[in-house]
Scaffold this active site. Structure first.
Site, short mmCIF file in Angstrom:
data_model
loop_
_atom_site.label_atom_id
_atom_site.label_comp_id
_atom_site.label_asym_id
_atom_site.label_seq_id
_atom_site.Cartn_x
_atom_site.Cartn_y
_atom_site.Cartn_z
CG ASP B 415 32.69 19.09 8.21
OD1 ASP B 415 32.55 18.99 6.88
OD2 ASP B 415 32.46 20.22 8.80
CD GLU B 644 22.70 33.80 4.24
OE1 GLU B 644 22.33 34.14 5.55
OE2 GLU B 644 21.90 33.82 3.48
NE ARG B 752 32.56 28.06 2.43
CZ ARG B 752 31.84 26.89 3.13
NH1 ARG B 752 32.78 25.89 3.40
NH2 ARG B 752 30.69 26.72 3.07
#
Lengths: 369, 1306
Positions: B415, B644, B752
């Protein structure tokens, strides 16, 4: 405060010690112990088997084995052994008639005599063996068919032998003593040896019946049942079917050699490992004055032919042998040692060459992809 | 509701009926539960909820009485044990028995007893822990006492009311009815269940509890209807039916799960819905995983070969016995009368032979392998190099039986996020309304953090010089970031960040000055106008602050965690924190100034100066952005996803401080100091299908319903409606395409990306939507789908505000690790949900891709193009391969494929071609793949290429992949424990994979492989002695070795050395294995344990047994030797041969080796001498009395033993020597490296690598690996543009093969 206990240099090491930082006690940390054992860093000897490192081992083995082999070979060759087959298979052999007319039931033994000549004198103690061939004393059911407790003088087992002895356990409700197939098939030929003087007179040679069994067998493993009189002790038992004399009367000449501690019996009960075997029969002790125990010359062997072997293609032999520290005559070990020693020596030389050729290669080693 | 009638007795019929009723009640899809209180004091049979399991747990398998039968029953499920027992039974049949029946029982009894002992111990430990858990105190409401009474966990029943207080562990699954929190919230920490340490909010079922009176259990007269218990921790369906038939929906957000800890809430009251084994946590509690390793699968085949061999040997024995019987004439006296025919006797002999030769099947091998693996795992988890200081966690082995698979890995599927990268998100840059704000200062700050420790000393030398400038106060947090960042991997105490996502690295952002100015302008203008219209810049940051599920907690109220002791340094005193901060701040200043002095050209000066002037001059007046956040208040944000938190911290840096969040309210302080209280109308939570989340709030000033949405760019872009506002000028209309452009450039830098959008919802629309939403929430069937549908309904026609770029930093040593893995011959694939650009960039950064590589991009729209693309690429790659045969260099091919194309490539007709292409590639990057695709890829490669696969991941999205691979490795990182729970091995950093595979994997594999080969050899060599003897005893099954000694031989004398060999032997040291990863290749593919090595060892066993038998045989031939005297030297020779054979195989002799080897010999002589001395009449017929003693007094015995041993081992020894001298294996060369002293060794490795690599890619490894920096021209720029859907509507085929030859580094 965090910074004050912080030392960049110290921490740069690959394995930081379990130092106590910022109040985190080592006891509460799950950090594994940095011990040689747990980190698999125990000091170790790491031998690498290459021509260079093992060369000495090969030469040393060669150098040790060859002399041992020569010693063994010489020792074996010095042992004198004489063997004669008295089975009586050929019609012209002396025991042919006895062999053909055999019956377990006959009460009178069939006697035959065999003449032979010893070319060399036998020195020291001479051991007399009987040898049997094609006799599978190591057959599993045969080996099992005995009762060690009975032979050890256990009174319960005397009258109620172990079921291992079946079908030689009881006859007509009475226990067989000694029970089992081994005891039942006890070798019962009698061998007598005489020296034939040049004038033809027979000089009977003294054969010692005792000392042929292991000391521990005779004194610990085999015991007669308790009782002052052997015949009384065995009164509730019967002898094995093939026997001619009851167990308490195996050696009429010596009352201490009767019952389970009869040495011929003990020797027989130590079942042989291989189908061709010999068993110690008598010892001819060294005569104190004479030059040799058995001088060269003619001998006559008188055989009470009781034991049948023709039914299973067996052979019977009488063997006379002197003995050394390595036992009886057997050149095998000597030859083996010499051969192996030579091979090792040869391999040592081969490795020497290889080492010379490839020895300096390690620095240019290439690990293939 | 009260039922006055009571039955004094219950008929059996009623009991049966009751039981059936209970059965039905448990099986039903929906359960109706009522309060127990009205029935209090009545017998157990009267309780309405009596059918559901109580809270007593029992995880033990056995009880005292049932232990023996149940344990035996379980053990006999193993085939090996059945075989053993079968043999023992066979031995009780008189016609076939070989030994005394009792003797044959010993091995099976010993093995059964050992296993039973192990099971009993484990079960006892479970019993103890159960008892402890069952007796934990808790408070249950009692009607009689009118209050909560202290009871035990085991007393809790379904239908009870349980009160939990702060920091208490929830005893059962509770439906939250009441909380001390005024908002009806209860915080829980689910670390015990899934390891996630962030707080989760649970809300009371609305409409049941009124705050003013508190909750009265006695007045609870509703019926709780809930679903059948299941193991889904994130899902629960339930409604509460009030007496007036009103139904109140409730879900997982109202359920307190057993095992969770209550935090930040004084007390809460819940209604027990599931208890004991029906609770979700217990249903999730599946035991440790059991996998069959590749080696064991191979082993089973070889055991099968052994069975064939055994049958062949028994057949020889049986036929031989027949021939022997036939050849007999007459009835010899040694043959006991036998009524059986010859053929029947030989048929029986077959079984006797099986008993005699039984140890040919290495039953004890299985037990030994288990022991060896326990030992290997002990060493793996105790490796200090695999320990992570930061999280204080060791490596975990969750699957106990596949350690050796680690040494055979061919493919690694990794991953990206959290595995290769830290998953610690740092806000890097943003784009608002089409304008990019690069945040250069922030980038520089992060770059400073990456600098090596060189400056450290200077800094700490000067740390006492306090520099109380105005700047320092403001920068407190910035600086604390620094120090902690540095100490993160070094200092245990500090680095153990108490709260999962508040590591200071991502908590602070240096604002971009342009943006600050932009905001202040916007703010002042909006203040001046007092307008109802929000400025887009303000909106953007409001969205960042509001649109999330972050929980705010104060530093002073930080929750205590279970392992308090390790956090004792974490001070709770705000004063102390402050003083720490000041200290750190001063050191930071020092650092800054150092940098300024040394690098005067650095643009940082300007920015710092600019900033300081801005501060001192008070341009932004009292509302200086950063100061508002830091200093007086210590707010900590805890988020479920690190992105977040990073965004909230970014918003805080600009003065938009999220102050508090409750389910119904969000308080945000604006840069002006004004606090806005937003009413939260609804939260549309994130899910992986929508790839976005939204928050619907009512603006406190404008009273509008505003929807703030954030999500993946492609998920947002297609939902855009009209551009932001009509008053914007024409040239700003294409904000979307500008933003898209920025997004692409962010992705190329490896950031990202997230898009932020908003939508103003009119009141009517909201009302009508709300109706749908409510009905969806109350639904029991298809609830998720319905809820998701309502969310999709709302999220349309969005207005794009901007985008953010968040950096996810590479973990330390990742490039080094991937290069080492590559050199070890392992193909590393990356499967990520990110965009291809991001993935490619990360690929370069972690050296999966090299600049000179041939890079193939596959991104196709439909199957036709996908097919042709595959074909073209295959053609190209084949040609490339052929070229390579001539060229000496090692260029390699890498493939980048996106999720959509992958779906097509995985279709049955294309998968073969895809696999063919993929196996020629060194690296494959799969982008934008779903969790399901991840596991499909793993399965495909595993099955088609028949290779060993390892999957490594850290998040829930990797669980499928981890389970599909042969070896699953979980990284216990930032995303909870789901990956770890599903994994076989859990590590804390990606770099640990290097030592785990290259060292431990290699060791475990070679150790176990050699141990198994040796075990087979050992049994065959020993048993064959008996077999050869059969030729001399008429195939009657006689053993010439005492039965007891024979059993002891396997059970005691020769059992520990192979186990020791399997645990301790070390062929090559860890340093060399790490330095020369190529050594790993020995374990790949067939490895050391293969068909050839197995049969060679079997042949060697035959040879050695021949020697061990025939040398004594010739030596004793035609003598007066008896059976057991004959067997004694053979037994002894076998012992020496078998042990010395192992000595040849042992690569390193530690003190443990010496003790065990010499101990085994000593044990043999000791036991045999003792046994021979005392056993006068025991164990007939093999009476051992005095045999060994008499043999030891005979020189022949020693001569025979010596020569047999030498002859038996000579070939193997010579073979080893010759092979090692003439063509040494790589491993041997590794061992030779081991003997050099470390510096020479390093020198040698370097030279060798330089020689081999020819100055190419391999050499670079030893230089500081520098991932392409985002500011430089990176190879990404040489890539073709990825074709976006909207850009090229017609051409749906893109295929590009590019090579970029970079100058060779020297």
């Amino acid at each position: 405060m965090m910074a004050s206990s912080y030392n960049a240099k110290e921490e740069d090491g690959h394995h930081p010690g379990s130092s106590n930082h910022g109040g985190t006690g080592p006891s509460s940390s799950k950090k594994p112990d940095n011990t040689a054992f747990k980190q698999q860093r125990l000091p170790a000897w790491q031998p690498i088997l290459t021509a260079g490192t093992v060369l000495p081992a090969f030469f040393i083995i060669g150098l040790i084995f060859i002399p041992i082999g020569i010693g063994l070979y010489v020792t074996s060759n010095n042992i004198k052994e004489f063997e004669i087959d008295y089975t009586g298979v050929e019609p012209d052999s002396p025991c042919y008639i006895c062999a053909q007319n055999f019956s377990w039931n006959s009460t009178t033994p069939c006697i035959c005599t065999v003449n032979f000549t010893l070319q060399q004198p036998f020195e020291n103690n001479v051991y007399m063996y009987y040898g049997l061939s094609n006799f599978y004393q190591n057959h599993r059911r045969y080996v099992k068919s005995r009762d060690d407790k009975q032979l050890n003088g256990d009174l319960n087992n005397l009258e109620d032998p172990s079921s291992d002895c079946e079908p030689y356990r009881k006859i007509g409700g009475k226990a067989v003593a000694p029970c089992g197939a081994i005891a039942n098939s006890l070798f019962n030929d009698t061998l007598d040896l005489s020296y034939v003087e040049s004038n033809g007179t027979l000089n009977s040679i003294d054969l010692q019946r005792k000392g042929i069994a292991w000391w521990t067998d005779k004194h610990v493993k085999f015991k007669n049942p308790a009782g002052s009189n052997l015949s009384v002790a065995f009164q509730n038992t019967v002898m094995p079917v093939n026997w001619r004399n009851p167990v308490y009367n195996l050696d009429p000449s010596d009352p201490d050699n009767n019952g389970f501690i009869n040495e011929d019996f003990i020797v027989w009960m130590r079942t042989a490992a291989l189908p061709t075997f010999r068993k110690l029969y008598r010892i001819i002790p060294k005569k104190s004055g004479a030059a040799s125990t058995l001088p060269s010359g003619s001998y006559r062997l008188k055989i009470a032919y009781n034991y049948p072997v023709l039914s299973f293609d067996g052979r019977k032999r009488m063997i006379l042998s002197t003995i050394s520290w390595m036992g009886g005559k057997n050149p095998f070990l000597g030859i083996a040692y010499i051969t192996v020693g030579s091979i090792c020596f040869f391999l040592g030389i081969v490795l020497l060459i290889i080492n010379h050729k490839y020895g300096n290669r390690s620095s240019s080693a290439d690990i293939p992809n | 509701m009260r039922d006055g009638r009571t039955m004094s007795w219950r008929s059996p019929l009623a009991l049966v009926r009751d039981a059936l009723h209970g059965q039905r009640a448990r099986e039903r899809e929906l359960r109706s539960l009522v309060s127990n209180l009205p029935y209090e004091g009545l017998g157990k049979g009267k309780l309405p909820n009596r059918f559901f399991s109580s809270n007593t747990i029992k995880t033990t398998k056995y009880s005292l009485l049932t232990f023996i039968p149940i344990n035996l029953f379980e053990q006999f499920h193993r085939l090996a044990n059945i075989y053993f027992v079968g043999l023992a039974i066979l031995n009780f049949i008189p016609v076939v028995n070989a030994f005394q029946p009792e003797v044959a029982l010993i091995p099976i009894c010993v093995i059964l007893a050992l296993t039973a002992l192990k099971d009993a111990w484990e079960d006892f430990r479970r019993y103890q822990s159960d008892r402890k858990v069952n007796n934990t105190p808790c408070s249950i409401y009692s009607r009689r006492e009118k209050q909560f009474l202290e009871r035990r966990w085991k007393d809790v029943q379904v239908g009870d009311f349980v009160k939990v207080v702060c920091n208490e562990i929830v005893p059962a699954d509770l439906l939250l009815l009441c909380s001390s929190d005024p908002n009806g919230v209860c915080h829980i920490e689910t670390a015990n269940l899934d390891g996630e340490t962030n707080l989760k909010q649970r809300t009371v079922v609305s409409g049941l509890c009124t705050m003013d009176r508190g909750f009265e259990p006695e007045s609870f007269n509703s019926i709780v209807v809930c679903e059948k218990p299941n193991d889904n921790l994130n899902h629960f369906k339930c409604f509460v039916e009030k007496p007036n038939k009103e139904k109140l929906g409730a879900g997982i957000e109202s359920l307190l799960l057993r095992g969770c800890t209550v935090r930040n809430t004084d007390h809460a009251v819940g209604f027990v819905v599931y208890a004991g084994h029906e609770t979700k946590s217990m249903l999730n509690n599946s035991g440790s995983r059991s996998k069959r390793s590749k080696l064991e699968r191979k082993l089973n085949i070889d055991v099968f070969f052994c069975v064939i061999l055994l049958f062949a040997m028994c057949l020889v024995g049986s036929v031989g016995h027949y021939i022997w019987l036939e050849s007999l004439t007459g009835s010899p006296p040694y043959l006991t009368p036998d009524s059986r025919s010859n053929s029947l006797a030989s048929f029986h002999m077959f079984f006797t032979m099986i008993i005699l030769l039984q140890i040919l099947i290495p039953i004890s091998l299985y037990l030994s392998i288990e022991l060896v693996k326990i030992g290997q795992i002990f060493f793996i988890i105790n490796d200090v190099d695999l320990y992570d200081e930061e999280t204080d966690s060791r490596m975990q082995c969750r699957a106990l039986n596949i350690t050796e698979d680690l040494g055979q890995i061919d493919y690694i599927f990794s991953d990206k996020t959290g595995t290769l990268t830290e998953n610690k998100m740092v806000f890097r840059r943003c784009s608002i309304m089409g304008t990019e704000f690069p945040h250069k200062e922030n980038a520089i700050r992060l770059a400073v953090l990456d600098e090596p420790e060189a400056e450290e000393e200077i800094i700490f030398n000067h740390r006492l010089q306090s520099a109380q400038t105005g700047w320092s106060l403001e920068a407190e947090d910035v600086t604390s970031v620094d120090t902690s960042r540095h100490s993160r991997s070094k200092v245990v105490g500090m680095a153990q960040s108490d709260v999962a996502f508040s590591s200071p690295l991502e908590t602070e952002v240096i604002p971009d000055q342009n943006l600050v100015r932009q905001i202040s302008r916007a703010e002042s203008s909006s203040r001046r106008g007092g307008s109802r219209r929000m400025d887009p810049y303000l909106d953007f940051f409001l969205a960042l602050a509001i649109c999330n599920t972050v929980v705010v907690s104060m530093a002073t109220a930080r929750r205590r965690r279970a392992c308090v002791s390790s956090h004792s340094s974490q001070t709770n005193n705000p004063l102390e924190i402050l003083s720490n901060l000041v200290k750190k701040a001063s050191s930071f200043i020092q650092r800054k100034s150092t940098r300024i002095r040394t690098q005067s050209q650095d643009p940082v000066i300007d920015s710092v100066r600019m900033e300081s002037t801005a501060d001192t001059n008070g341009v932004s007046q009292s509302d200086r952005p950063a100061a508002a956040a830091a200093g007086s208040e210590d707010l900590y944000y805890e988020a479920e996803s690190p992105d977040e938190a990073a965004l909230v911290y970014a918003a805080r840096a600009y003065g938009f401080v999220l102050l508090a969040r409750t389910p119904n309210n969000v308080a945000v302080r604006l840069p002006s100091g004004q606090v806005l209280d937003f009413e939260v109308l609804d939260t549309l939570t994130f899910d992986s299908n929508r790839k976005r989340m939204s928050v619907l709030v009512r603006h406190p000033i404008t009273k509008e319903c505003v929807l703030y949405t954030k999500g993946a760019d492609y998920a947002i872009m297609e939902l855009l409606g009209t551009p932001y506002a009509e008053h914007l000028s024409e040239n700003q209309k294409n904000i979307a395409s500008d933003t898209q452009h920025h997004l692409d450039s962010y992705a190329k830098e490896g950031l990202r990306t997230l898009c932020i959008a908003k939508k103003v919802v009119s009141e009517d629309v909201y009302r009508s939507w709300l109706v749908n939403r409510k009905s969806a929430l109350a639904a029991i069937d298809n609830k998720e789908e319905l809820v998701m549908d309502t969310a999709v309904q709302m999220e349309t026609n969005l207005t794009l505000l901007g985008a953010t770029g968040i950096e996810d930093r590479l973990q330390e040593s990742v490039p080094d690790t991937t290069v080492a893995l590559r050199e070890a011959g392992i193909h590393v694939w990356v499967l990520t949900g990110d965009k291809p650009e991001t993935a490619v960039n990360i690929g370069y950064a972690c050296r999966l891709l090299e600049e000179e590589d041939l890079l193939i991009n596959m991104s196709c729209k439909n199957k036709v193009t996908c097919t042709s693309s595959l074909d073209c690429n295959l053609e190209e790659v084949r040609r490339y391969d052929e070229d390579l045969l001539n060229v000496d260099t090692m260029p390699s091919i890498s493939l980048v494929i996106d999720g959509h194309t992958l779906t097509m490539a995985l279709s049955p007709d294309l998968r073969d071609r895809f696999v063919d292409l993929a196996k020629r590639c060194r690296t494959v990057l799969c982008c934008r793949v779903t969790p399901l695709q991840k596991s499909e890829v793993v399965k495909l490669i595993r099955e088609k290429l028949k290779v060993m696969t390892l999957a490594v991941g850290d998040g829930a999205n990797d669980v499928n992949m981890i389970q599909a691979a042969d070896v699953g490795v979980g990284i216990s990182g930032q995303e909870g424990m789901q990956a770890v729970m599903a994994s076989d091995f859990a590590i804390s950093r990606f770099k640990h994979l290097k030592k785990l595979l290259l060292v431990h994997g290699h060791w475990c594999y070679t150790r176990l492989a050699n141990m198994i080969i040796y075990f087979f050899y050992k049994n065959v060599a020993y048993v064959n002695l008996l077999f050869w003897y059969q030729f001399y005893c008429g195939f009657t099954g006689t053993a010439m070795i005492d039965y007891w000694l024979m059993i002891f031989f396997n059970l005691f004398f020769t059992s520990t050395p192979p186990i020791m060999f399997g645990i301790f032997d070390k062929d090559v040291s860890a340093e060399v294995l790490l330095g020369v990863p190529e050594l790993y290749r020995t374990g790949q593919g067939k490895g050391e344990y293969n068909f050839l090595t197995f049969w060679i060892s079997i042949l060697d066993a035959f040879y050695q047994s021949l020697v061990c038998f025939f040398v004594p045989y010739w030596a004793y031939k035609d003598s007066d030797v008896d059976i057991f005297t004959f067997g004694t030297p053979m037994n002894t020779v076998s012992l020496f041969t078998i042990l010395l054979h192992l000595s040849i195989e042992i690569k390193s002799w530690t003190v443990v080796h010496w003790i065990i080897m010499l101990g085994s010999v000593g044990l043999y002589f000791g036991v045999t001498l003792f046994y021979s001395a005392i056993c006068v009449t025991c164990n007939p017929p093999s009476n051992p009395y005095w045999i060994f003693e008499s043999q030891m007094g005979d020189p022949m015995f020693y001569l025979i033993c010596t020569i047999s041993t030498v002859v038996a081992l000579l070939p193997r020894y010579t073979f080893h020597v010759l092979k090692n001298s003439i063509s040494p294996s790589p491993l041997l060369q590794g061992r030779e490296l081991d003997r050099m002293d470390p510096s020479t060794r390093d020198q040698w490795i370097r030279e060798w690598r330089g020689f081999r690599g020819g100055g190419g890619g391999q050499v670079k490894r030893y230089q500081q690996s520098t991932p392409p920096s985002p500011t430089q021209e990176t190879p990404v720029d040489f890539l073709p543009e990825f074709l976006n859907d909207d850009e090229i509507p017609d051409d749906d085929f893109s295929l590009n093969v590019t090579t970029h030859q970079s100058p060779v580094l020297t």
